[in-house]
Motif scaffolding. Structure first.
Motif, PDB file in Angstrom:
ATOM      1  N   LEU A 207      13.070  17.847  -3.982  1.00  0.00           N
ATOM      2  CA  LEU A 207      14.874  17.937  -4.298  1.00  0.00           C
ATOM      3  C   LEU A 207      15.187  16.631  -4.609  1.00  0.00           C
ATOM      4  O   LEU A 207      16.451  16.350  -4.447  1.00  0.00           O
ATOM      5  CB  LEU A 207      15.345  18.816  -3.255  1.00  0.00           C
ATOM      6  N   LEU A 209      15.271  14.140  -2.453  1.00  0.00           N
ATOM      7  CA  LEU A 209      15.802  14.031  -1.060  1.00  0.00           C
ATOM      8  C   LEU A 209      17.279  14.511  -1.341  1.00  0.00           C
ATOM      9  O   LEU A 209      18.179  14.057  -0.611  1.00  0.00           O
ATOM     10  CB  LEU A 209      15.939  12.291  -0.931  1.00  0.00           C
ATOM     11  N   LYS A 247      11.585  19.753   2.327  1.00  0.00           N
ATOM     12  CA  LYS A 247      11.860  19.530   3.944  1.00  0.00           C
ATOM     13  C   LYS A 247      13.375  20.092   4.268  1.00  0.00           C
ATOM     14  O   LYS A 247      14.305  19.883   3.243  1.00  0.00           O
ATOM     15  CB  LYS A 247      12.095  17.961   4.183  1.00  0.00           C
ATOM     16  N   SER A 248      13.369  20.684   5.222  1.00  0.00           N
ATOM     17  CA  SER A 248      14.829  21.013   5.671  1.00  0.00           C
ATOM     18  C   SER A 248      14.750  21.266   7.149  1.00  0.00           C
ATOM     19  O   SER A 248      13.679  21.798   7.727  1.00  0.00           O
ATOM     20  CB  SER A 248      15.563  22.171   4.957  1.00  0.00           C
ATOM     21  N   THR A 250      17.799  22.778   8.437  1.00  0.00           N
ATOM     22  CA  THR A 250      18.607  24.016   8.232  1.00  0.00           C
ATOM     23  C   THR A 250      18.227  25.213   7.972  1.00  0.00           C
ATOM     24  O   THR A 250      17.415  25.715   7.029  1.00  0.00           O
ATOM     25  CB  THR A 250      19.815  23.604   7.125  1.00  0.00           C
ATOM     26  N   ARG A 253      18.748  27.281   4.940  1.00  0.00           N
ATOM     27  CA  ARG A 253      18.038  26.436   3.642  1.00  0.00           C
ATOM     28  C   ARG A 253      16.449  26.641   3.654  1.00  0.00           C
ATOM     29  O   ARG A 253      15.783  26.885   2.834  1.00  0.00           O
ATOM     30  CB  ARG A 253      18.387  24.902   3.766  1.00  0.00           C
TER      31      ARG A 253
HETATM   32  P1  A2P Z   1      18.733  19.275   5.650  1.00  0.00           P
HETATM   33  O1  A2P Z   1      17.552  18.872   6.488  1.00  0.00           O
HETATM   34  O2  A2P Z   1      19.599  18.775   6.484  1.00  0.00           O
HETATM   35  O3  A2P Z   1      18.547  20.677   5.204  1.00  0.00           O
HETATM   36  P2  A2P Z   1      13.507  16.735  -0.264  1.00  0.00           P
HETATM   37  O4  A2P Z   1      12.734  17.785   0.021  1.00  0.00           O
HETATM   38  O5  A2P Z   1      13.385  16.446  -1.652  1.00  0.00           O
HETATM   39  O6  A2P Z   1      12.898  15.593   0.599  1.00  0.00           O
HETATM   40  O7  A2P Z   1      14.943  16.754   0.213  1.00  0.00           O
HETATM   41  C1  A2P Z   1      15.372  16.952   1.798  1.00  0.00           C
HETATM   42  C2  A2P Z   1      16.696  16.892   1.859  1.00  0.00           C
HETATM   43  O8  A2P Z   1      17.303  18.035   1.011  1.00  0.00           O
HETATM   44  C3  A2P Z   1      17.221  17.081   3.377  1.00  0.00           C
HETATM   45  O9  A2P Z   1      17.955  16.376   3.494  1.00  0.00           O
HETATM   46  C4  A2P Z   1      17.714  18.460   3.404  1.00  0.00           C
HETATM   47  O10 A2P Z   1      18.688  18.475   4.259  1.00  0.00           O
HETATM   48  C5  A2P Z   1      18.123  18.757   1.945  1.00  0.00           C
HETATM   49  N1  A2P Z   1      17.861  20.113   1.809  1.00  0.00           N
HETATM   50  C6  A2P Z   1      16.719  20.724   1.785  1.00  0.00           C
HETATM   51  N2  A2P Z   1      16.899  22.316   1.402  1.00  0.00           N
HETATM   52  C7  A2P Z   1      18.157  22.097   0.954  1.00  0.00           C
HETATM   53  C8  A2P Z   1      18.972  23.288   0.362  1.00  0.00           C
HETATM   54  N3  A2P Z   1      18.365  24.385  -0.047  1.00  0.00           N
HETATM   55  N4  A2P Z   1      20.204  22.933  -0.116  1.00  0.00           N
HETATM   56  C9  A2P Z   1      20.682  21.873   0.004  1.00  0.00           C
HETATM   57  N5  A2P Z   1      20.060  20.862   0.512  1.00  0.00           N
HETATM   58  C10 A2P Z   1      18.754  21.002   0.876  1.00  0.00           C
END
Ligand code: A2P
Length: 291
Positions: A207, A209, A247-248, A250, A253
């Motif tokens: 995503l 980040l 990664k999340s 939440t 999400r």
């Molecule tokens: P959070 O942990 O607060 O949900 P990547 O996977 O590219 O490393 O990105 C990780 C970031 O994207 C984290 O800050 C996460 O926040 C956020 N994130 C993950 N899934 C979603 C989603 N479905 N919508 C918005 N933000 C997301």
């Protein structure tokens, strides 16, 4: 969960739960919260259907993962567990020892996949070729002894593969690199090298980040498909043939990020996503990074 096949026939779930957490978000006092937040999130992930967990010795969460896996929400055999070698490790013996230590922390007899985390760590910069050759020899031994079902690398580029090939008996089965729609580093000979040599690509930061999610063009596509920008990014990755590792922490999400099986992106929209702006700095050169 749907799977893809590695070169050796082992099946790997087509999407994984990425577990690196920004430690700097937590001061010393906050480390308890760090572990609690992570354990709750991972529990949610397994409960809602993730079967592939991606960690590393340098993420400092293997014991937390072991705790959740040990609860037996699903049998161990249904999970695909990957960890990665600590950059500081540079010898055959230490690699074997660190593998045992990871298994102990993760509470498992075997691992599904073990990766060399970084091709040219600063600790071994004057002997990185020799370091990778030695560590890989240990990986091959673990694979032959069936203590690990697949072996691979992360952040490798063609020159690192070329050096490794001089002594390797087994070609790595995956390369895990940063891959998100619009990433400038997608225009990268590494992708071609992996395709030609039958390595599966795993994508961390799928995503960007979180940075790519507010891009107006992506938001417009989100309306068209009635799927969130994050779901579109993950579907883009899957349709490219990559294994995304979002990664999340939440719960909503975590759930939504694997709810991507009921739609398909058109070829034009895939191409439009390829052209999104690159929201992160150019990927770090593994030969000059300061770690
Ligand atoms: P959070 O942990 O607060 O949900 P990547 O996977 O590219 O490393 O990105 C990780 C970031 O994207 C984290 O800050 C996460 O926040 C956020 N994130 C993950 N899934 C979603 C989603 N479905 N919508 C918005 N933000 C997301």
């Amino acid at each position: 969960m749907q799977t893809r096949k590695l070169r050796n026939g082992v099946e790997i779930p087509y999407i994984g739960y990425g577990t690196v957490q920004p430690l700097q978000r937590f001061d010393d006092e906050g480390m308890k919260e760090f572990h609690e937040v992570f354990i709750a999130a991972l529990t949610t992930a397994i409960e809602c259907g993730y079967r592939h967990i991606d960690t590393a010795q340098m993420y400092y969460n293997e014991a937390d993962i072991g705790e959740v896996v040990g609860r037996g929400i699903v049998p161990r055999s249904e999970l695909f567990l990957t960890t990665k070698l600590d950059n500081r490790i540079g010898t055959y013996e230490d690699t074997l020892r660190s593998f045992d230590e990871s298994c102990r922390k993760l509470g498992t007899e075997y691992l599904d996949m073990f990766l060399i985390h970084w091709p040219n760590p600063i600790h071994h910069r004057d002997r990185w070729q020799q370091r990778n050759a030695e560590c890989w020899r240990a990986f091959e031994k673990l694979y032959e002894e069936k203590r690990v079902r697949a072996i691979g690398v992360s952040n490798f580029r063609p020159r690192h593969f070329d050096a490794l090939q001089k002594t390797a008996n087994i070609c790595p089965m995956v390369d895990q690199i940063r891959l998100y729609p619009g990433d400038a580093s997608l225009d990268n000979p590494t992708l071609e090298w992996c395709r030609q040599n039958g390595l599966l690509l795993e994508g961390y930061s799928p995503l960007g980040l979180g940075g790519v999610l507010k891009e107006p063009k992506l938001m417009a596509l989100s309306g068209k498909y009635a799927k969130s920008p994050a779901q579109l990014c993950l579907k883009w990755s899957v349709q490219k043939g990559y294994i995304p590792l979002p990664k999340s922490t939440t719960p909503e999400r975590i759930r939504a990020n694997i709810d991507i099986e009921d739609f398909e992106l058109s070829a034009e929209d895939m191409a439009e996503m390829d052209r999104l702006p690159s929201v992160l700095e150019d990927d770090r050169d593994p030969d000059t990074a300061t770690w």
